[in-house]
Design a protein around this motif. Structure first.
Motif, PDB file in Angstrom:
ATOM      1  N   ASP A  87      -7.942  -1.232   9.535  1.00 35.25           N
ATOM      2  CA  ASP A  87      -6.913  -0.627  10.381  1.00 35.25           C
ATOM      3  C   ASP A  87      -6.957   0.901  10.296  1.00 35.25           C
ATOM      4  O   ASP A  87      -6.107   1.593  10.848  1.00 35.25           O
ATOM      5  N   GLN A 136      -6.489   2.708   7.722  1.00 35.44           N
ATOM      6  CA  GLN A 136      -5.578   3.202   6.695  1.00 35.44           C
ATOM      7  C   GLN A 136      -5.860   2.426   5.412  1.00 35.44           C
ATOM      8  O   GLN A 136      -6.208   1.254   5.467  1.00 35.44           O
ATOM      9  N   LEU A 137      -5.681   3.099   4.301  1.00 39.33           N
ATOM     10  CA  LEU A 137      -5.798   2.401   3.028  1.00 39.33           C
ATOM     11  C   LEU A 137      -4.415   2.122   2.469  1.00 39.33           C
ATOM     12  O   LEU A 137      -3.625   3.047   2.266  1.00 39.33           O
TER      13      LEU A 137
HETATM   14 CA   LIG Z   1      -6.421  -1.027   5.641  1.00 40.10          CA
END
Ligand SMILES: [Ca+2]
Ligand SMILES: [Ca+2]
Length: 68
Positions: free
Chosen positions: A58, A60-61
């Motif tokens: 996505d 993002q972490l």
């Molecule tokens: Ca992620």
């Protein structure tokens, strides 16, 4: 003597933590609980592994992904 051992252990743990590249909250500049690619970009090391860590892709972490 026991008290000293506890103290030494605590200091050792803190020192090893400080030696790490940085914690999740150090990268999460806007404190939204996710590390975006631009936040990851401040670490050459982190941006290199970003796509591998971003399991759900996505962009993002999450904390869970970061801690892998
Ligand atoms: Ca992620
Ligand atoms: Ca963020």
């Amino acid at each position: 003597m026991k008290k000293l051992n506890v103290l030494v252990t605590t200091v050792a743990i803190m020192a090893s933590g400080a030696a790490m590249a940085g914690g999740f909250s150090d990268y999460d500049l806007d404190k939204d609980g996710m590390i975006s690619k631009s936040e990851a970009a401040m670490s050459e090391k982190l941006i290199k592994v970003f796509d591998d860590l971003d399991i759900n892709k996505d962009g993002q972490l999450s904390k869970e992904e970061f801690n892998k």
